[in-house]
Design a protein around this motif. Structure first.
Motif, short mmCIF file in Angstrom:
data_model
loop_
_atom_site.label_atom_id
_atom_site.label_comp_id
_atom_site.label_asym_id
_atom_site.label_seq_id
_atom_site.Cartn_x
_atom_site.Cartn_y
_atom_site.Cartn_z
N SER A 327 0.83 -1.22 0.00
CA SER A 327 0.00 0.00 0.00
C SER A 327 0.85 1.26 0.00
N GLY A 328 1.85 1.28 -0.87
CA GLY A 328 2.66 2.47 -1.04
C GLY A 328 3.87 2.56 -0.14
N ARG A 329 4.12 1.56 0.69
CA ARG A 329 5.30 1.57 1.57
C ARG A 329 6.37 0.65 0.96
N LEU A 330 7.61 1.08 1.11
CA LEU A 330 8.73 0.32 0.55
C LEU A 330 9.82 0.18 1.61
N ASN A 331 10.15 -1.06 1.94
CA ASN A 331 11.19 -1.34 2.94
C ASN A 331 12.52 -1.51 2.21
N VAL A 332 13.26 -0.40 2.06
CA VAL A 332 14.52 -0.43 1.30
C VAL A 332 15.58 -1.31 1.96
N PRO A 333 15.81 -1.24 3.29
CA PRO A 333 16.81 -2.13 3.89
C PRO A 333 16.50 -3.60 3.67
N LEU A 334 15.22 -3.98 3.73
CA LEU A 334 14.86 -5.37 3.50
C LEU A 334 15.13 -5.78 2.06
N MET A 335 14.94 -4.88 1.13
CA MET A 335 15.25 -5.17 -0.28
C MET A 335 16.74 -5.42 -0.47
N TYR A 336 17.57 -4.59 0.18
CA TYR A 336 19.02 -4.79 0.09
C TYR A 336 19.42 -6.11 0.73
N LEU A 337 18.81 -6.43 1.87
CA LEU A 337 19.12 -7.68 2.55
C LEU A 337 18.74 -8.88 1.69
N HIS A 338 17.59 -8.82 1.06
CA HIS A 338 17.17 -9.90 0.16
C HIS A 338 18.14 -10.06 -0.99
N ARG A 339 18.59 -8.94 -1.52
CA ARG A 339 19.55 -8.99 -2.65
C ARG A 339 20.87 -9.61 -2.21
N VAL A 341 21.46 -11.68 0.36
CA VAL A 341 21.30 -13.10 0.67
C VAL A 341 21.16 -13.92 -0.60
N ARG A 342 20.56 -13.35 -1.61
CA ARG A 342 20.32 -14.07 -2.86
C ARG A 342 21.59 -14.20 -3.72
N LEU A 343 22.42 -13.18 -3.70
CA LEU A 343 23.55 -13.15 -4.64
C LEU A 343 24.89 -13.52 -4.02
N THR A 344 25.12 -13.20 -2.76
CA THR A 344 26.44 -13.35 -2.17
C THR A 344 26.95 -14.79 -2.14
N PRO A 345 26.12 -15.80 -1.80
CA PRO A 345 26.66 -17.17 -1.81
C PRO A 345 27.23 -17.59 -3.15
N VAL A 346 26.54 -17.25 -4.24
CA VAL A 346 27.05 -17.61 -5.58
C VAL A 346 28.35 -16.88 -5.87
N LEU A 347 28.39 -15.59 -5.55
CA LEU A 347 29.61 -14.81 -5.77
C LEU A 347 30.76 -15.33 -4.92
N ALA A 348 30.49 -15.72 -3.68
CA ALA A 348 31.53 -16.23 -2.80
C ALA A 348 32.13 -17.53 -3.35
N VAL A 349 31.29 -18.41 -3.85
CA VAL A 349 31.79 -19.66 -4.45
C VAL A 349 32.62 -19.35 -5.69
N ALA A 350 32.18 -18.39 -6.49
CA ALA A 350 32.95 -18.02 -7.69
C ALA A 350 34.32 -17.48 -7.32
N VAL A 351 34.40 -16.62 -6.32
CA VAL A 351 35.69 -16.07 -5.87
C VAL A 351 36.58 -17.18 -5.32
N LEU A 352 35.99 -18.11 -4.54
CA LEU A 352 36.76 -19.21 -3.98
C LEU A 352 37.36 -20.09 -5.07
N LEU A 353 36.57 -20.44 -6.07
CA LEU A 353 37.07 -21.28 -7.15
C LEU A 353 38.10 -20.54 -7.99
N PHE A 354 37.91 -19.24 -8.17
CA PHE A 354 38.83 -18.45 -8.98
C PHE A 354 40.21 -18.37 -8.33
N MET A 355 40.26 -18.29 -7.01
CA MET A 355 41.54 -18.12 -6.33
C MET A 355 42.18 -19.45 -5.91
#
Length: 409
Positions: A327-339, A341-355
């Motif tokens: 109803s017109g409210r937007l929880n910006v911190p929660l959106m960042y947290l969702h982003r 949690v969704r992306l960091t594990p994949v990126l962390a595995v990619a960095v680990l394999l790369f190094m």
């Protein structure tokens, strides 16, 4: 009929190669020619005559160089094969052939040398002969020497040889080769982080197999079903065939745009690495770059903008849907947290394999040149995982700008 002619031609060439020629030189004379026309023999001979170091490591190197030259003078085939692995001045230099990598596999073959050897790739810079196309050219020449010798010693030997050849026309101690340009036959031992990466991959593979089996027998819970290969492939094929068009918030054309963009990016990167690799006709690139077809590759950077467009549009759409639900409210911190949690594990595995495992996938004279950036991971991995490497690690980024694109995508 044409196939029969080809067979007769091949048979004729084979018989011509096997038949002894009149007045042929002996194999001993061939070895003599190989010995005295070889760049490696000349460089190592000059190094042996001018060696005067008292350091233990350099003494061992000088001793092994002497043994190698003595074996070559006796026409011992293993020693000559080490010298034969050296490169030379590339043929077709005026056509853009600037690299003679020598023979990497022959140098590091465990059955060949009388002593352990290492392979190094030297880079010698000259002023261009065909201006204004290329004002400077970099000639790459492979070298094979005893493993106990350092890149600094080889650099000194090559400088001494070039100064003698050019009559002091070269600046002393030019940086021609570094330790990062050298490779040994034996790979480096696995570190604790390497074993952790292997264990993580095994764990993920076992998890996917078990969850797939449980899902197949209808025994998988909702959380375990996320790792089921059966469910993920089914959803992937549904999206690819467009059978999910009943979803109100789905825009099917975006999948096509994303697919075409990925094809464009992969094609452009493949061509880019091919252009960076050694070529026998580098000067032809100038004419190729003026053709209409080359514009498809020279304009490849536009494909990245497509991802930025899609990312921005999807971000706006998800925000609008959230505003509609709340109803017109937007929880910006929660959106960042969702982003995160969704992306960091994949990126962390990619960095680990790369190094860890990435530089161990292959080897070759140019492998370290294309994979040396993994060494930056030990210093800047944290900036990548925090998505601030563009600012905190400028010029020393891991995976270049991939993490930023993942975040936006």
């Amino acid at each position: 009929m044409a196939l029969e002619k080809v067979r007769l031609l091949l048979l004729h060439l084979l018989l011509l190669g096997l038949s002894p020629g009149l007045g042929a030189f002996s194999g001993h004379e061939l070895l003599t020619w190989l010995q005295h026309s070889n760049l490696g023999y000349q460089v190592l001979q000059l190094a042996s005559n001018s060696s005067s170091s008292s350091q233990p490591s350099e003494l061992l190197c000088a001793e092994q160089v002497t043994r190698l030259l003595q074996a070559a003078d006796a026409h011992a085939l293993p020693a000559l094969q080490v010298l034969d692995a050296w490169g030379k001045l590339p043929h077709g230099l005026l056509y853009g052939h600037f690299s003679d990598l020598g023979n990497y596999e022959s140098c590091l073959s465990p059955t060949v040398p009388v002593i352990p050897t290492k392979y190094c790739l030297a880079h010698i810079e000259f002023e261009g002969l065909l201006p204004p196309s290329l004002d400077r050219i970099n000639i790459n020449i492979g070298a094979c020497l005893p493993a106990s010798c350092s890149a600094a010693q080889l650099n000194r030997w090559l400088n001494n040889y070039l100064q003698l050849l050019f009559e002091d026309a070269v600046a002393p101690e030019a940086q021609l080769v570094g330790e990062s340009n050298c490779a040994l036959a034996a790979s480096q031992p696995m570190s604790t982080l390497d074993w952790f990466a292997v264990a993580l991959l095994i764990f993920l593979a076992v998890l996917v197999i078990l969850c797939t089996l449980l899902d197949y027998f209808n025994a998988a819970q909702q959380v375990l079903g996320v790792f089921s290969l059966r469910q993920n492939l089914r959803q992937l094929f549904q999206v690819s065939t467009g059978t999910t068009t009943t979803t109100p918030h789905l825009i099917p054309c975006l999948h096509g745009i994303r697919c075409l963009t990925i094809i464009w990016i992969i094609y452009g990167h493949d061509y880019m690495f091919m252009l960076l690799a050694p070529s026998v006709n580098t000067y032809e690139v100038i004419a190729w770059a003026q053709t209409p077809y080359s514009m498809l590759l020279q304009s490849g950077s536009i494909s990245v903008d497509t991802f930025f467009l899609l990312s921005g549009m999807l971000l706006v759409m998800s925000s609008l849907r959230e505003l509609e639900r709340q109803s017109g409210r937007l929880n910006v911190p929660l959106m960042y947290l969702h982003r995160i949690v969704r992306l960091t594990p994949v990126l962390a595995v990619a960095v680990l394999l790369f190094m860890t495992l990435y530089p161990r996938l292959d080897s070759g004279p140019l492998w370290q040149q294309f994979t040396s950036s993994y060494q930056l991971c030990s210093d800047t991995w944290w900036a990548t995982l925090l998505y601030v490497q563009n600012y905190a690690a400028a010029g020393r980024m891991v995976l270049v700008a991939s993490s930023t694109r993942i975040w936006l995508g």
